[in-house]
Design an enzyme around this catalytic site. Sequence first.
Site, PDB file in Angstrom:
ATOM      1  N   TYR A 144       0.921  -1.165  -0.014  1.00  0.00           N
ATOM      2  CA  TYR A 144       0.129  -0.031   0.027  1.00  0.00           C
ATOM      3  C   TYR A 144       0.873   1.255  -0.046  1.00  0.00           C
ATOM      4  CZ  TYR A 144      -3.808   3.089   1.713  1.00  0.00           C
ATOM      5  OH  TYR A 144      -4.729   4.034   1.730  1.00  0.00           O
ATOM      6  N   LYS A 148       1.345   3.501  -3.254  1.00  0.00           N
ATOM      7  CA  LYS A 148       0.677   4.922  -3.221  1.00  0.00           C
ATOM      8  C   LYS A 148       1.946   5.877  -3.426  1.00  0.00           C
ATOM      9  CE  LYS A 148      -3.717   4.571  -2.086  1.00  0.00           C
ATOM     10  NZ  LYS A 148      -4.941   5.303  -2.683  1.00  0.00           N
TER      11      LYS A 148
END
Length: 312
Positions: A144, A148
Amino acid sequence: MNKILVTGGAGFLGSHLCERLVMEGRDVLCVDNYFTGTKHNVVQLLRSPRFELMRHDITFPLYVEVDQIYNLACPASPIHYQFDPVQTTKVSVHGAINMLGLAKRVKARILQASTSEVYGDPEVHPQTESYWGRVNPLGPRACYDEGKRCAETLFFDYYRQHQLDIKVVRIFNTYGPRMHPNDGRVVSNFIVQALRGENITIYGKGNQTRSFCYVDDLIDGLVRMMDTQRGFTGPVNLGNPGELSILELAEQVLRLTRSKSRIRFKPLPKDDPRQRCPDITLAGKQLKWRPKMALDDGLKETIRYFRRALRR
Ligand code: NAD
Ligand code: UDP
Ligand code: UDP
Protein backbone atom coordinates in the site's frame (compact mmCIF):
# COMPACT_ATOMS: atom_id res chain seq x y z
CA MET A 1 -16.72 20.78 -17.37
CA ASN A 2 -19.38 18.60 -15.91
CA LYS A 3 -18.70 14.92 -16.46
CA ILE A 4 -16.78 13.49 -13.55
CA LEU A 5 -15.29 10.04 -13.11
CA VAL A 6 -14.93 8.74 -9.55
CA THR A 7 -12.93 5.51 -9.31
CA GLY A 8 -13.63 3.56 -6.13
CA GLY A 9 -16.93 5.46 -6.05
CA ALA A 10 -18.83 2.67 -4.29
CA GLY A 11 -16.45 2.70 -1.32
CA PHE A 12 -16.61 4.67 1.91
CA LEU A 13 -15.13 7.99 0.75
CA GLY A 14 -16.10 7.52 -2.90
CA SER A 15 -19.81 7.17 -2.16
CA HIS A 16 -19.85 10.38 -0.10
CA LEU A 17 -17.99 12.14 -2.90
CA CYS A 18 -20.43 10.90 -5.58
CA GLU A 19 -23.33 12.09 -3.44
CA ARG A 20 -21.83 15.53 -2.99
CA LEU A 21 -21.07 15.91 -6.73
CA VAL A 22 -24.54 14.75 -7.83
CA MET A 23 -26.10 17.20 -5.34
CA GLU A 24 -24.04 19.97 -6.95
CA GLY A 25 -25.57 19.11 -10.32
CA ARG A 26 -22.57 17.32 -11.84
CA ASP A 27 -22.75 14.22 -14.05
CA VAL A 28 -20.99 11.41 -12.21
CA LEU A 29 -19.64 8.15 -13.55
CA CYS A 30 -18.84 5.85 -10.65
CA VAL A 31 -16.43 3.01 -11.46
CA ASP A 32 -15.82 0.23 -8.95
CA ASN A 33 -15.03 -3.50 -8.89
CA TYR A 34 -16.75 -3.93 -5.46
CA PHE A 35 -13.66 -5.37 -3.80
CA THR A 36 -14.30 -3.42 -0.58
CA GLY A 37 -17.14 -1.18 -1.76
CA THR A 38 -20.76 -2.12 -2.34
CA LYS A 39 -23.68 -1.09 -4.51
CA HIS A 40 -25.64 -0.37 -1.31
CA ASN A 41 -23.40 2.66 -0.71
CA VAL A 42 -24.70 4.35 -3.86
CA VAL A 43 -28.14 2.78 -4.27
CA GLN A 44 -29.85 6.06 -3.33
CA LEU A 45 -28.07 7.79 -6.24
CA LEU A 46 -29.29 5.35 -8.90
CA ARG A 47 -32.58 7.26 -9.16
CA SER A 48 -30.73 10.32 -10.42
CA PRO A 49 -30.21 10.62 -14.18
CA ARG A 50 -26.95 12.40 -13.34
CA PHE A 51 -25.48 9.23 -11.83
CA GLU A 52 -24.09 6.19 -13.65
CA LEU A 53 -22.57 3.08 -12.09
CA MET A 54 -20.07 0.83 -13.89
CA ARG A 55 -18.43 -2.38 -12.69
CA HIS A 56 -14.81 -2.21 -13.78
CA ASP A 57 -11.35 -2.98 -12.41
CA ILE A 58 -9.06 -0.01 -13.11
CA THR A 59 -5.99 -2.23 -13.49
CA PHE A 60 -7.51 -2.75 -16.98
CA PRO A 61 -7.75 0.13 -19.48
CA LEU A 62 -10.88 2.26 -19.46
CA TYR A 63 -12.11 4.28 -22.41
CA VAL A 64 -14.67 6.93 -21.44
CA GLU A 65 -15.07 10.66 -22.06
CA VAL A 66 -14.85 12.80 -18.91
CA ASP A 67 -13.65 16.23 -17.78
CA GLN A 68 -12.40 15.38 -14.30
CA ILE A 69 -11.18 12.22 -12.56
CA TYR A 70 -11.04 11.53 -8.83
CA ASN A 71 -8.86 8.43 -8.46
CA LEU A 72 -9.91 6.74 -5.20
CA ALA A 73 -9.90 3.07 -6.20
CA CYS A 74 -7.77 1.10 -3.73
CA PRO A 75 -8.57 -0.81 -0.55
CA ALA A 76 -7.67 1.41 2.40
CA SER A 77 -7.89 -0.81 5.47
CA PRO A 78 -4.73 -2.77 6.39
CA ILE A 79 -6.57 -6.11 6.59
CA HIS A 80 -8.05 -5.61 3.13
CA TYR A 81 -4.98 -4.23 1.39
CA GLN A 82 -2.84 -7.01 2.90
CA PHE A 83 -5.30 -9.73 1.83
CA ASP A 84 -4.01 -9.63 -1.77
CA PRO A 85 -0.91 -7.42 -1.62
CA VAL A 86 0.07 -7.95 -5.26
CA GLN A 87 -3.35 -6.68 -6.36
CA THR A 88 -2.94 -3.69 -4.01
CA THR A 89 0.27 -2.64 -5.74
CA LYS A 90 -1.36 -3.30 -9.12
CA VAL A 91 -4.35 -1.11 -8.41
CA SER A 92 -2.12 1.67 -7.07
CA VAL A 93 0.39 1.54 -9.93
CA HIS A 94 -1.33 0.02 -13.02
CA GLY A 95 -4.56 1.70 -11.95
CA ALA A 96 -2.80 5.08 -11.77
CA ILE A 97 -1.13 4.53 -15.18
CA ASN A 98 -4.49 3.74 -16.78
CA MET A 99 -6.24 6.71 -15.22
CA LEU A 100 -3.34 9.02 -16.15
CA GLY A 101 -3.41 7.64 -19.72
CA LEU A 102 -7.14 8.33 -19.82
CA ALA A 103 -6.64 11.87 -18.44
CA LYS A 104 -3.93 12.47 -21.05
CA ARG A 105 -6.14 11.33 -23.94
CA VAL A 106 -9.23 13.34 -22.96
CA LYS A 107 -7.29 16.25 -21.34
CA ALA A 108 -9.07 15.78 -18.02
CA ARG A 109 -7.98 17.16 -14.68
CA ILE A 110 -7.04 14.26 -12.38
CA LEU A 111 -6.86 14.06 -8.58
CA GLN A 112 -5.07 11.28 -6.73
CA ALA A 113 -6.26 10.12 -3.31
CA SER A 114 -2.86 9.55 -1.74
CA THR A 115 -2.33 8.84 1.92
CA SER A 116 -0.50 9.75 5.10
CA GLU A 117 1.02 6.26 4.75
CA VAL A 118 3.55 7.80 2.33
CA TYR A 119 5.15 9.17 5.54
CA GLY A 120 5.41 5.62 6.98
CA ASP A 121 6.46 5.55 10.63
CA PRO A 122 7.48 9.23 10.72
CA GLU A 123 10.37 10.93 12.54
CA VAL A 124 8.90 14.36 11.74
CA HIS A 125 5.89 15.32 13.80
CA PRO A 126 3.39 16.66 12.83
CA GLN A 127 3.94 15.64 9.21
CA THR A 128 4.44 18.40 6.63
CA GLU A 129 4.23 17.81 2.88
CA SER A 130 7.97 18.45 2.51
CA TYR A 131 8.83 15.40 4.65
CA TRP A 132 9.93 12.41 2.51
CA GLY A 133 8.77 9.75 4.94
CA ARG A 134 10.15 6.56 6.48
CA VAL A 135 8.65 3.51 4.85
CA ASN A 136 9.85 -0.08 5.14
CA PRO A 137 9.82 -1.23 1.49
CA LEU A 138 9.75 -4.93 2.47
CA GLY A 139 7.14 -5.03 5.20
CA PRO A 140 3.47 -6.03 5.13
CA ARG A 141 2.30 -2.42 4.67
CA ALA A 142 4.64 -1.79 1.73
CA CYS A 143 2.18 -2.95 -0.95
CA TYR A 144 0.00 0.00 0.00
CA ASP A 145 2.62 2.54 1.12
CA GLU A 146 5.01 1.99 -1.79
CA GLY A 147 2.12 1.57 -4.24
CA LYS A 148 0.78 4.96 -3.22
CA ARG A 149 4.27 6.49 -3.30
CA CYS A 150 4.82 5.16 -6.82
CA ALA A 151 1.41 6.54 -7.84
CA GLU A 152 2.53 9.99 -6.64
CA THR A 153 5.72 9.61 -8.70
CA LEU A 154 3.64 8.73 -11.77
CA PHE A 155 1.36 11.72 -11.24
CA PHE A 156 4.33 14.10 -11.08
CA ASP A 157 6.04 12.47 -14.09
CA TYR A 158 2.86 12.78 -16.19
CA TYR A 159 2.72 16.41 -15.04
CA ARG A 160 6.32 17.13 -16.04
CA GLN A 161 6.45 14.94 -19.15
CA HIS A 162 2.94 15.40 -20.57
CA GLN A 163 1.80 18.63 -18.84
CA LEU A 164 -1.15 16.85 -17.25
CA ASP A 165 -3.41 18.86 -14.94
CA ILE A 166 -2.79 16.91 -11.72
CA LYS A 167 -3.80 17.30 -8.06
CA VAL A 168 -2.47 15.14 -5.22
CA VAL A 169 -3.93 15.00 -1.71
CA ARG A 170 -2.55 12.98 1.19
CA ILE A 171 -5.50 11.81 3.24
CA PHE A 172 -5.09 11.12 6.97
CA ASN A 173 -7.35 8.69 8.90
CA THR A 174 -10.95 9.48 8.02
CA TYR A 175 -14.09 7.99 9.56
CA GLY A 176 -17.85 8.30 9.42
CA PRO A 177 -21.10 6.68 8.30
CA ARG A 178 -20.87 4.00 5.58
CA MET A 179 -17.62 2.51 6.79
CA HIS A 180 -18.13 -1.22 6.41
CA PRO A 181 -18.79 -3.00 9.77
CA ASN A 182 -16.03 -5.49 8.86
CA ASP A 183 -13.77 -2.83 7.41
CA GLY A 184 -11.15 -3.54 10.08
CA ARG A 185 -10.11 0.06 10.68
CA VAL A 186 -9.99 1.27 14.23
CA VAL A 187 -13.04 3.57 14.47
CA SER A 188 -15.47 1.09 12.89
CA ASN A 189 -13.98 -1.83 14.86
CA PHE A 190 -14.31 -0.05 18.22
CA ILE A 191 -17.86 1.19 17.58
CA VAL A 192 -19.11 -2.17 16.31
CA GLN A 193 -17.45 -4.00 19.22
CA ALA A 194 -18.92 -1.53 21.74
CA LEU A 195 -22.43 -1.79 20.29
CA ARG A 196 -22.29 -5.59 20.24
CA GLY A 197 -20.87 -5.78 23.77
CA GLU A 198 -17.75 -7.54 22.47
CA ASN A 199 -14.22 -6.89 23.72
CA ILE A 200 -12.57 -3.73 22.38
CA THR A 201 -9.39 -4.91 20.66
CA ILE A 202 -6.46 -2.56 21.21
CA TYR A 203 -3.35 -3.53 19.26
CA GLY A 204 -0.21 -2.97 21.32
CA LYS A 205 -0.41 -0.77 24.43
CA GLY A 206 -2.69 1.75 22.75
CA ASN A 207 -0.18 4.58 23.15
CA GLN A 208 0.25 4.94 19.37
CA THR A 209 -1.53 8.06 18.11
CA ARG A 210 -3.75 8.92 15.15
CA SER A 211 -5.72 12.02 14.11
CA PHE A 212 -9.27 11.41 12.87
CA CYS A 213 -11.11 13.49 10.31
CA TYR A 214 -14.88 13.32 9.78
CA VAL A 215 -15.88 12.26 6.28
CA ASP A 216 -17.86 15.42 5.33
CA ASP A 217 -14.87 17.62 6.13
CA LEU A 218 -12.59 15.40 4.07
CA ILE A 219 -14.91 15.41 1.04
CA ASP A 220 -15.08 19.19 1.21
CA GLY A 221 -11.27 19.26 1.09
CA LEU A 222 -11.18 16.96 -1.96
CA VAL A 223 -13.62 19.14 -3.91
CA ARG A 224 -11.78 22.33 -2.95
CA MET A 225 -8.50 20.81 -4.11
CA MET A 226 -10.02 19.78 -7.45
CA ASP A 227 -11.21 23.38 -7.92
CA THR A 228 -7.81 25.05 -7.36
CA GLN A 229 -6.15 26.79 -10.29
CA ARG A 230 -4.18 24.82 -12.87
CA GLY A 231 -0.55 24.42 -11.85
CA PHE A 232 -1.29 23.98 -8.17
CA THR A 233 -0.50 20.28 -7.89
CA GLY A 234 -0.02 19.68 -4.19
CA PRO A 235 0.67 17.33 -2.52
CA VAL A 236 -1.62 18.70 0.17
CA ASN A 237 -2.31 17.05 3.52
CA LEU A 238 -6.01 16.65 4.36
CA GLY A 239 -6.86 15.54 7.87
CA ASN A 240 -7.85 16.70 11.32
CA PRO A 241 -4.86 17.70 13.45
CA GLY A 242 -6.62 16.66 16.70
CA GLU A 243 -4.29 13.87 17.80
CA LEU A 244 -5.11 11.21 20.40
CA SER A 245 -3.90 7.81 21.48
CA ILE A 246 -5.77 4.66 20.46
CA LEU A 247 -6.46 3.99 24.15
CA GLU A 248 -8.09 7.43 24.47
CA LEU A 249 -10.17 6.67 21.38
CA ALA A 250 -11.35 3.39 22.93
CA GLU A 251 -12.35 5.20 26.12
CA GLN A 252 -14.22 7.86 24.15
CA VAL A 253 -16.16 5.24 22.18
CA LEU A 254 -17.03 3.37 25.40
CA ARG A 255 -18.28 6.59 26.99
CA LEU A 256 -20.38 7.68 23.99
CA THR A 257 -21.96 4.25 23.45
CA ARG A 258 -22.39 3.66 27.21
CA SER A 259 -21.10 0.18 26.47
CA LYS A 260 -20.02 -2.37 29.06
CA SER A 261 -17.45 -3.85 26.67
CA ARG A 262 -14.02 -4.46 28.13
CA ILE A 263 -10.69 -3.51 26.62
CA ARG A 264 -8.55 -6.41 25.46
CA PHE A 265 -4.93 -5.88 24.38
CA LYS A 266 -3.70 -7.79 21.31
CA PRO A 267 -0.29 -7.88 19.61
CA LEU A 268 0.73 -4.78 17.67
CA PRO A 269 0.91 -5.49 13.91
CA LYS A 270 4.36 -5.17 12.30
CA ASP A 271 5.38 -1.67 11.15
CA ASP A 272 2.32 -0.04 12.76
CA PRO A 273 3.17 3.71 12.76
CA ARG A 274 3.67 5.08 16.29
CA GLN A 275 2.29 8.54 15.62
CA ARG A 276 0.35 10.37 12.95
CA CYS A 277 -0.75 14.00 12.82
CA PRO A 278 -1.14 16.25 9.79
CA ASP A 279 0.27 19.74 9.48
CA ILE A 280 -2.57 21.38 7.52
CA THR A 281 -1.07 24.85 7.08
CA LEU A 282 -0.89 24.40 3.29
CA ALA A 283 -4.53 23.30 2.98
CA GLY A 284 -5.55 26.32 5.11
CA LYS A 285 -3.66 28.70 2.84
CA GLN A 286 -4.37 27.23 -0.61
CA LEU A 287 -7.83 25.70 -0.14
CA LYS A 288 -9.12 27.91 2.68
CA TRP A 289 -9.94 24.58 4.29
CA ARG A 290 -9.95 23.30 7.80
CA PRO A 291 -12.00 20.51 9.36
CA LYS A 292 -15.04 21.67 11.32
CA MET A 293 -16.44 18.54 12.98
CA ALA A 294 -15.29 17.87 16.57
CA LEU A 295 -14.36 14.23 17.23
CA ASP A 296 -17.11 13.77 19.82
CA ASP A 297 -19.80 14.94 17.38
CA GLY A 298 -18.42 12.92 14.49
CA LEU A 299 -18.26 9.80 16.63
CA LYS A 300 -21.89 10.35 17.72
CA GLU A 301 -22.99 10.54 14.06
CA THR A 302 -21.02 7.40 13.26
CA ILE A 303 -22.41 5.53 16.28
CA ARG A 304 -25.95 6.49 15.19
CA TYR A 305 -25.20 5.08 11.74
CA PHE A 306 -23.82 1.78 13.06
CA ARG A 307 -26.74 1.32 15.47
CA ARG A 308 -29.07 1.37 12.45
CA ALA A 309 -26.75 -0.62 10.18
CA LEU A 310 -26.30 -3.43 12.72
CA ARG A 311 -30.08 -3.76 13.17
CA ARG A 312 -30.57 -4.34 9.42
P1 NAD B 1 -12.76 1.77 0.63
O1 NAD B 1 -12.07 0.47 0.70
O2 NAD B 1 -14.08 1.92 1.28
O3 NAD B 1 -12.93 2.23 -0.90
C1 NAD B 1 -12.09 1.83 -1.95
C2 NAD B 1 -12.97 1.52 -3.15
O4 NAD B 1 -12.14 1.16 -4.26
C3 NAD B 1 -13.90 0.33 -2.90
O5 NAD B 1 -15.21 0.65 -3.33
C4 NAD B 1 -13.30 -0.77 -3.74
O6 NAD B 1 -14.23 -1.74 -4.16
C5 NAD B 1 -12.70 0.03 -4.89
N1 NAD B 1 -11.64 -0.69 -5.60
C6 NAD B 1 -10.60 -1.38 -5.07
N2 NAD B 1 -9.85 -1.90 -6.06
C7 NAD B 1 -10.41 -1.51 -7.23
C8 NAD B 1 -10.09 -1.72 -8.61
N3 NAD B 1 -9.03 -2.45 -8.96
N4 NAD B 1 -10.89 -1.19 -9.56
C9 NAD B 1 -11.98 -0.45 -9.21
N5 NAD B 1 -12.32 -0.21 -7.93
C10 NAD B 1 -11.55 -0.73 -6.96
O7 NAD B 1 -11.72 2.86 1.19
P2 NAD B 1 -11.90 4.43 1.41
O8 NAD B 1 -11.63 4.71 2.83
O9 NAD B 1 -13.12 4.95 0.79
O10 NAD B 1 -10.63 4.97 0.60
C11 NAD B 1 -10.74 5.58 -0.68
C12 NAD B 1 -9.39 6.09 -1.13
O11 NAD B 1 -8.89 7.03 -0.20
C13 NAD B 1 -8.32 5.00 -1.24
O12 NAD B 1 -7.53 5.24 -2.38
C14 NAD B 1 -7.49 5.17 0.01
O13 NAD B 1 -6.17 4.75 -0.19
C15 NAD B 1 -7.60 6.67 0.24
N6 NAD B 1 -7.40 6.98 1.67
C16 NAD B 1 -8.40 6.77 2.58
C17 NAD B 1 -8.17 7.05 3.92
C18 NAD B 1 -9.23 6.88 4.97
O14 NAD B 1 -8.96 7.06 6.14
N7 NAD B 1 -10.46 6.56 4.65
C19 NAD B 1 -6.91 7.51 4.34
C20 NAD B 1 -5.92 7.67 3.38
C21 NAD B 1 -6.17 7.43 2.05
N1 UDP C 1 -5.49 4.22 -21.22
C1 UDP C 1 -6.78 4.03 -20.79
N2 UDP C 1 -7.76 4.84 -21.31
C2 UDP C 1 -7.50 5.82 -22.21
C3 UDP C 1 -6.17 6.01 -22.62
C4 UDP C 1 -5.18 5.19 -22.10
O1 UDP C 1 -7.07 3.17 -19.98
O2 UDP C 1 -8.44 6.50 -22.61
C5 UDP C 1 -4.44 3.36 -20.67
C6 UDP C 1 -3.72 2.59 -21.75
O3 UDP C 1 -4.07 1.23 -21.61
C7 UDP C 1 -2.25 2.78 -21.46
C8 UDP C 1 -2.19 3.63 -20.20
O4 UDP C 1 -3.48 4.19 -20.05
O5 UDP C 1 -1.63 1.56 -21.16
C9 UDP C 1 -1.17 4.73 -20.29
O6 UDP C 1 -1.47 5.55 -21.39
P1 UDP C 1 -0.37 6.45 -22.08
O7 UDP C 1 -0.99 7.13 -23.25
O8 UDP C 1 0.26 7.33 -21.07
O9 UDP C 1 0.76 5.43 -22.50
P2 UDP C 1 0.90 4.43 -23.72
O10 UDP C 1 -0.46 4.17 -24.29
O11 UDP C 1 1.80 5.14 -24.65
O12 UDP C 1 1.50 3.22 -23.09
N1 UDP D 1 -6.10 -0.62 15.88
C1 UDP D 1 -6.47 -1.17 17.11
N2 UDP D 1 -7.54 -2.02 17.15
C2 UDP D 1 -8.29 -2.30 16.06
C3 UDP D 1 -7.93 -1.74 14.80
C4 UDP D 1 -6.82 -0.90 14.76
O1 UDP D 1 -5.84 -0.91 18.13
O2 UDP D 1 -9.26 -3.08 16.19
C5 UDP D 1 -4.96 0.31 15.84
C6 UDP D 1 -3.92 0.00 14.77
O3 UDP D 1 -2.96 -0.90 15.26
C7 UDP D 1 -3.35 1.38 14.50
C8 UDP D 1 -4.53 2.32 14.72
O4 UDP D 1 -5.47 1.59 15.51
O5 UDP D 1 -2.35 1.70 15.42
C9 UDP D 1 -5.21 2.77 13.43
O6 UDP D 1 -5.48 1.62 12.67
P1 UDP D 1 -6.26 1.66 11.28
O7 UDP D 1 -6.19 0.28 10.72
O8 UDP D 1 -7.59 2.26 11.47
O9 UDP D 1 -5.45 2.68 10.37
P2 UDP D 1 -3.87 2.91 10.07
O10 UDP D 1 -3.02 2.03 10.91
O11 UDP D 1 -3.73 2.62 8.62
O12 UDP D 1 -3.67 4.35 10.41
